[in-house]
Motif scaffolding. Sequence first.
Motif, mmCIF file in Angstrom:
data_model
loop_
_atom_site.group_PDB
_atom_site.id
_atom_site.type_symbol
_atom_site.label_atom_id
_atom_site.label_comp_id
_atom_site.label_asym_id
_atom_site.label_seq_id
_atom_site.Cartn_x
_atom_site.Cartn_y
_atom_site.Cartn_z
ATOM 1 N N PRO A 90 76.347 18.915 23.701
ATOM 2 C CA PRO A 90 75.417 18.104 23.884
ATOM 3 C C PRO A 90 74.007 18.543 24.354
ATOM 4 O O PRO A 90 74.396 19.925 25.010
ATOM 5 N N SER A 91 72.788 17.913 24.294
ATOM 6 C CA SER A 91 71.590 18.805 24.629
ATOM 7 C C SER A 91 71.736 18.800 26.247
ATOM 8 O O SER A 91 72.223 17.977 27.117
ATOM 9 N N GLY A 92 71.530 19.846 26.888
ATOM 10 C CA GLY A 92 71.547 20.190 28.293
ATOM 11 C C GLY A 92 70.131 20.130 28.888
ATOM 12 O O GLY A 92 69.942 20.409 30.122
ATOM 13 N N ILE A 93 69.062 19.611 28.022
ATOM 14 C CA ILE A 93 67.737 19.667 28.587
ATOM 15 C C ILE A 93 67.370 18.188 29.258
ATOM 16 O O ILE A 93 67.408 17.076 28.180
ATOM 17 N N THR A 94 66.709 18.094 30.245
ATOM 18 C CA THR A 94 66.224 16.756 30.810
ATOM 19 C C THR A 94 64.677 17.195 31.133
ATOM 20 O O THR A 94 64.001 16.061 31.054
ATOM 21 N N THR A 95 64.131 18.458 31.251
ATOM 22 C CA THR A 95 62.650 18.440 31.243
ATOM 23 C C THR A 95 62.556 19.795 30.655
ATOM 24 O O THR A 95 63.148 20.911 30.302
#
Length: 429
Positions: A90-95
């Motif tokens: 899954p995506s590992g980006i929060t910002t």
Amino acid sequence: MSSDIPFGFNMPGGMPDPNDPKVKQMLAQLQQMMAASTSQSGPVNWDMARQLADNATRAEDPGVDGVARTKTNEALRLADLWLGPVTTLPSGITTTAAWSRMDWIANTVDTWKRLCDPVAQKMVASMGDLVPDDMRAMLGPMADLMKGLGSVMFGTQLGQALAGLATEVLTSTEIGLPLGPAGTAAILPANLTAYGEGHELPDDELRLYMALREAAHHRLYAHVPWLKAYVFGTVEAYASGIHIDPNAVEEAVGEIDPSRPETMQGLDLSEVLKPTDTPAQKAALARLETVLALIAGWVTHTVEQAAGDRLPSLPQLGELFQRRRAAGGPAEQTFATLVGLELRPKRLREATLLWKRLTEERGVDGRDAIWEHPDLLPDAEALADPEGYVSGQFDLGDIDMSFFEEGGGAAEGGSDSAGDDEGPDKKDA
């Protein structure tokens, strides 16, 4: 270097007299320079390093305007969407972030501290050993001040290195290590523009390509729970085997004029940090080279899948990036200076081919399942022969595990062992 003058300081008259006005002035300058070091628990004067890096960067940092910030954030979000169908992670980006050069320094200094402190600790201890026991009482306060000189030397070198690196790096994960905060995907627009102009690359395609690489790295490090600790632990294991050459340290210190702190900036730590080439260090280096190649290869392959025909310049972008890594860019050079390690993913092309072939043979799910445990990763031999490695694999899902779950005959009596040995051959896997 005169044996009468400790540390090789170029002071006429032999042994310095602590009561001499000139010596007192020098000691006062050293005290001021090292004041921050004595208040820190670590081996590096990180306050000095950060201040030097900021001062050197501030005048040449164009910052980030609103347009660049918007384009960067949009590219990172789009890249993350493109990656969705080509990986199970899954995506590992929060910002998302568009960093200035000073932003990069501020957001990565904690990681550099973790990477550099093991080596710096050795150098600081080595510099303390340069003061003979029978001279400590004679030198008085100078001997105490010398304990902090290594911290200042390393801090000065680190500040210079970070300032230089801040003008070159393109993303937070370009060297394969997560240097920034977890979940923060970042691109440096000013550096990206300069890089694109140097290679005549379309701005939007270069931005998306680097956004894809950044987003792919974050998926790996966010959802492969053992990976970050494994990579950093291997770097630290290698660094622990670094040998500090006392003669090189003494020679380096001898080039310092305490009345001119700027003389520290010309020191070359690569001459001081020497690999011991022990079996343990060789093993750590082999593990690190292999995992870095596997990370870079997986990222390159998934980026190629995600980009597809959306980026007309994809072949050129990929080739230029491979050359940048293979040649040892500024990040690798800085790492070699500060940690004594040539950080570059050897066999990157072979690793990319290996992940491609695994995708063809096992699908995306089977390919990404290899990241579930470090023992499942291909080794150096697999990178040397990707085709042989892939052709030798078989899908564990094809084996009837009920035989083992029921405690089959081979486990109980061994009479079926020959038949079991024939199993994989019959599969023609």
